[in-house]
Design an enzyme around this catalytic site. Structure first.
Site, mmCIF file in Angstrom:
data_model
loop_
_atom_site.group_PDB
_atom_site.id
_atom_site.type_symbol
_atom_site.label_atom_id
_atom_site.label_comp_id
_atom_site.label_asym_id
_atom_site.label_seq_id
_atom_site.Cartn_x
_atom_site.Cartn_y
_atom_site.Cartn_z
ATOM 1 N N GLU A 181 0.843 -1.203 0.000
ATOM 2 C CA GLU A 181 0.000 0.000 0.000
ATOM 3 C C GLU A 181 0.878 1.254 0.000
ATOM 4 O OE1 GLU A 181 -3.417 2.024 2.903
ATOM 5 O OE2 GLU A 181 -2.021 0.510 3.668
ATOM 6 N N LYS A 185 -9.444 2.275 -2.934
ATOM 7 C CA LYS A 185 -9.915 1.766 -1.647
ATOM 8 C C LYS A 185 -11.288 2.348 -1.335
ATOM 9 C CE LYS A 185 -8.247 1.368 3.158
ATOM 10 N NZ LYS A 185 -7.154 1.777 4.083
ATOM 11 N N CYS A 194 -5.272 -2.775 2.821
ATOM 12 C CA CYS A 194 -5.093 -2.645 4.268
ATOM 13 C C CYS A 194 -6.349 -3.020 5.053
ATOM 14 C CB CYS A 194 -4.632 -1.217 4.596
ATOM 15 S SG CYS A 194 -4.080 -0.994 6.307
#
Length: 520
Positions: free
Chosen positions: A278, A340, A390
């Site tokens: 990430e 995301k 994440c």
């Protein structure tokens, strides 16, 4: 002779004074020892057995207090690793570390408190406490995973994450359903010691044993009788640069950070997919054509780089930022991207910014905006990938695109915020449960660890530990056919709960029928 279900050590008396406080808090803390990285499973059974005993015969207000104390015992030590993130910029946020942990624990403890109050209320209405507690706990865990953006961290089922045969039931009923079975089994054992009659004690022990044998039997059968997921032809390389969070966005360290990523990526060996963590690229990679062309030189002819990078888009009113994974081709072009969609509150954005007078804990140009949701990425001749960045990997049932099933899950993450604490280990446990639930292999690229390759049964095949630098080179494991949970989602857990109550109702009806027949 009249037998009573009363007991001198009732839940209410157990809670009186400091000893009672200690029992509830200690039971919650015991649950932490059952979770990864400790994974001492008996502590989970003891924790929920003690909780059931304490709830026995208590009014719901007392049960609420018991559950709240249990929750504090569970969440304070279980989430204490969060304090590490406040030390990255200790001069600004260090003083917030303890208030944040205790405040978050105080908020999350409301969920087990309501679960216990609900269980006590149902039990007072004549329903079995074991089923009531398991149902209430599961329902409130589900709410914890959805209310106010959700935070399904350290679910009860994760105590089984390192016990692979027992964890396989998640492929049928998911983590929420598996947690239901764990709590039900533990509560039955605890309440067996409170049974007023020998026959009832035997029934409770036998029921708990039947649940445990069924879960274990299914797991062993799934692991031993099914064909193991063989490897695909696809070769992957996972890069873990081990760049400290304090240096990650430091302008003076930028060149060294990029060179470290390039040096690891260029190690001898062939691969089809190169995987970076990430926000691995310290800048806006989509805007930097020269950097992408340079990265393309690293790649074999048909290879693809999946790299974490922030993105920005300038509109007429504002500049929009997203946390993304880009698929980079050998010619430097961006083949596709994923943004995301489940952002970290106060880390990537401030919820209700106009109302709450808080600033973000991560310094950057502005709040991130969420992407549209789970997506399956197709790039070249390679297997379809589902992406979870994440925090997103902790949400059961919200990782895979329902419209197009991927062949594997890529979890790009940056756990550098949490140092060598237990946080990254708990994070990996969540990721492994997603692999079991969906029947998909999972590849995890983490900045400072833990990077891993996990097969569709949740077994870790390769791993780079915390605060180490290196690469993982191996073939991508194959996926399994869609699991029941992949098809039904959390509805499978609901069906399990309704089925359990149906079995109990049938048992009661059958008992009454036999009793009436014997009286004729």
């Amino acid at each position: 002779m009249i037998t009573s279900d009363a007991h001198p050590f009732s839940g209410g008396k157990l809670l009186q004074g400091l000893p009672g406080l200690g029992v509830a808090l200690a039971a919650g803390a015991a649950l932490v020892l059952a979770l990864p990285p400790y994974s001492i499973l008996p502590f989970a059974l003891i924790a929920f057995a003690v909780l059931a005993i304490m709830l026995h015969g208590t009014p719901w207000p007392v049960a609420f207090r018991i559950g709240y104390l249990f929750g504090l015992g569970q969440f304070v030590p279980g989430l204490f690793w969060i304090t590490e993130s406040f030390q990255v910029e200790a001069d600004r946020f260090g003083w917030l570390a303890l208030p944040a942990v205790f405040g978050l624990a105080a908020l999350l403890a409301v969920f087990p408190a309501f679960a216990c109050a609900l269980a006590a209320r149902m039990a007072r209405a004549g329903l079995p406490l074991s089923l009531s507690l398991a149902t209430g706990w599961t329902g409130l865990e589900w709410l914890r995973g959805h209310v106010l953006t959700g935070f399904p961290w350290n679910l009860a089922a994760y105590t089984l994450a390192d016990w692979l045969p027992l964890a396989q039931m998640a492929s049928l009923v998911g983590s929420y359903g598996l947690g239901f079975l764990l709590v039900l089994c533990s509560a039955l054992v605890g309440l067996a010691f409170r049974a007023p009659a020998r026959r009832l004690q035997v029934i409770r022990f036998a029921s708990a044993t039947a649940i445990a044998v069924t879960v274990a039997g299914f797991g062993f059968a799934r692991l031993t009788l099914s064909d193991p997921p063989s490897e695909r032809g696809t070769q992957i390389r996972v890069v873990q640069p081990n760049i400290a969070q304090s240096a990650k966005w430091d302008e003076g360290s930028r060149k060294a950070n990029i060179l470290r990523l390039l040096a690891l990526s260029a190690r001898p060996g062939d691969y089809d997919i190169l995987l970076w963590p990430e926000t691995a690229w310290p800048g806006f990679l989509a805007e930097d054509t020269g950097a992408r062309i340079m990265l393309g030189w690293l790649l074999p002819k048909t290879a693809v780089l999946l790299a974490g990078s922030p993105e920005r888009e300038v509109t007429s009113n504002e500049t929009v930022y997203r946390n993304s994974v880009l698929a980079i081709a050998p010619d430097g072009s961006v083949l596709t991207r994923y943004a995301k969609h489940h952002l970290v509150p106060f880390g990537e954005y401030v919820p209700w910014r106009r109302v709450l007078p808080f600033q973000r804990l991560v310094e950057s140009l502005g709040d991130f905006l969420p992407g549209p949701g789970p997506r399956t990425l197709a790039f070249g001749p390679h297997p379809y990938a589902g992406i979870a960045i994440c925090y997103e990997i902790i949400f059961p049932g919200h990782v895979v695109d329902d419209a197009i099933r991927p062949d594997w899950i890529f979890n790009a993450t940056n756990d550098a915020w949490f140092g060598s604490s237990i946080g990254p280990k708990q994070h990996l446990a969540s990721a492994r449960m997603r692999a079991i639930e969906e029947g998909l292999p999972l590849v995890r690229a983490a900045n400072t660890g833990i990077s891993a390759v996990v097969d569709a049964y949740g077994e870790t095949l390769a791993m780079l530990d915390i605060e180490t630098s290196g690469v993982i080179d191996m073939r991508l494991p194959r996926s399994l056919p869609p699991t029941l949970y992949a098809r039904l989602g959390d509805w499978s857990a609901l069906l399990l709960i309704l089925g359990s109550w149906g079995v109990f109702a049938f048992w009661v009806w059958r008992k009454k029928t036999v009793l009436k027949g014997s009286q004729k």
